[in-house]
Design an enzyme around this catalytic site. Structure first.
Site, short mmCIF file in Angstrom:
data_model
loop_
_atom_site.label_atom_id
_atom_site.label_comp_id
_atom_site.label_asym_id
_atom_site.label_seq_id
_atom_site.Cartn_x
_atom_site.Cartn_y
_atom_site.Cartn_z
N CYS A 3 -3.09 8.60 -1.01
CA CYS A 3 -4.53 7.98 -1.51
C CYS A 3 -4.95 8.99 -2.86
O CYS A 3 -5.06 10.32 -2.63
CB CYS A 3 -5.78 8.25 -0.38
N ASP A 45 0.82 -1.22 0.04
CA ASP A 45 0.01 0.04 0.03
C ASP A 45 0.88 1.26 -0.15
O ASP A 45 0.39 2.15 -0.58
CB ASP A 45 -1.06 0.04 1.24
N HIS A 100 -6.42 6.10 7.42
CA HIS A 100 -5.70 7.12 6.84
C HIS A 100 -5.53 8.36 7.45
O HIS A 100 -6.52 8.60 8.21
CB HIS A 100 -5.73 7.27 5.23
#
Length: 301
Positions: A241, A16, A210
């Site tokens: 993101c 990620d 997040h």
């Protein structure tokens, strides 16, 4: 419920954290070096790669080489993301310990991100679940946009619960609840968790928050109070993101660990070594260290 005595940190940075990194494709040796250093810090669950088409995620195009190049440590779970059967087959051939699938709690996000409805995305996972069961490989499920969507705004906690329950009922042993754009606040996090925990046991839930609005640690504190004992994080806060303008992305593992240490919660992870690893990878990528603890304890790169 009170705080858990022990928390398992799931390290997200190799997958990620790196998958949306701009610029040239990161060298395989840097990825394997990061994974090995993370394991040396005491992390026992590392999401290491993603078996997806290099056309869509160029940074993850060397997933097989990464899995072949790491120095596997006993007791460390090396997991990968596998959105479809082809990805699973590649992961299985690479000898992974766990695979992961992902769905959204928002219909709009599902359509924009993977071009299908939530129901269709869940149906696509059935062949993966069947193959994983055959090979006795555990499957982790992710639910994204659990507290907000860039297209729909607030998400109904019951919608999150519906998707989480569907993944759990399909056979996912753990459901990671993702605040993809980082808009959650502590009360919203508690209400979302309460809705999900009515359908999925707390012991099978993880928090993946997040830090876009600087709320991730506060939100994690809130769900720790409710009994969540698994937290996803990314060293140095790696990973933005792409769906949230200016999003800082993942909460930094160093910052989460500092919080957990202060609460007397065991993790088995060495903070100083983790801070050093965060600075090492930032140096390799020539980027800012997003960890406040990393900056405080080791300067900035």
């Amino acid at each position: 419920m009170g705080f858990p005595r022990q928390v398992r940190l799931v390290e997200m940075s190799p997958r990620d954290g790196l998958q949306n990194e701009p610029g040239p494709v990161i060298a395989t040796a840097i990825k394997t070096g990061l994974i090995d250093r993370l394991a040396d810090c005491g992390l026992r669950h590392i999401e290491s790669a993603s078996f997806v088409s290099p056309k869509w995620v160029p940074q993850m195009g060397d997933a097989a080489e990464v899995m072949a190049g790491i120095n596997r440590q006993a007791g460390v779970r090396y997991s990968v993301l596998t959105p479809n059967l082809r990805g699973f087959e590649g992961a299985q051939a690479a000898g992974v310990d766990e695979v992961a699938v992902f769905a959204a709690a928002s219909e709009s996000f599902s359509q924009k991100n993977i071009n299908c409805s939530i129901a269709e995305s869940l149906e696509r996972f059935l062949p993966v679940m069947e193959a994983a069961g055959k090979h006795r490989i555990p499957v982790r499920g992710y639910v994204s946009t659990v507290m907000g969507c860039p297209y729909e705004g607030d998400i109904d906690p019951q919608q999150v619960a519906t998707v989480a329950k569907a993944l759990y009922d399909m056979g996912c042993h753990e459901i990671s609840l993702g605040d993809t754009i980082g808009v959650g606040t502590p009360l919203k996090a508690k209400r979302m968790l309460e809705a999900v925990a009515a359908h999925v046991p707390m012991a099978n839930l993880a928090a993946h928050f997040h830090d876009t609005y600087g709320q991730a640690l506060a939100n994690l504190y809130a769900v720790l109070e409710e009994g969540v004992a698994v937290i996803d994080a990314s060293v140095a806060g790696l990973g933005g993101c792409p769906y949230a303008k200016g999003a800082s992305g993942n909460v930094a593992t160093e910052d989460v660990l500092y919080l957990l240490n202060g609460l007397g919660i065991e993790t088995g992870v060495d903070l100083d070594q983790l801070v050093a690893t965060g600075h090492w990878i930032c140096g390799q990528l020539n980027r800012h260290n997003g960890s406040k603890v990393g900056q405080a304890l080791g300067g900035n790169c």
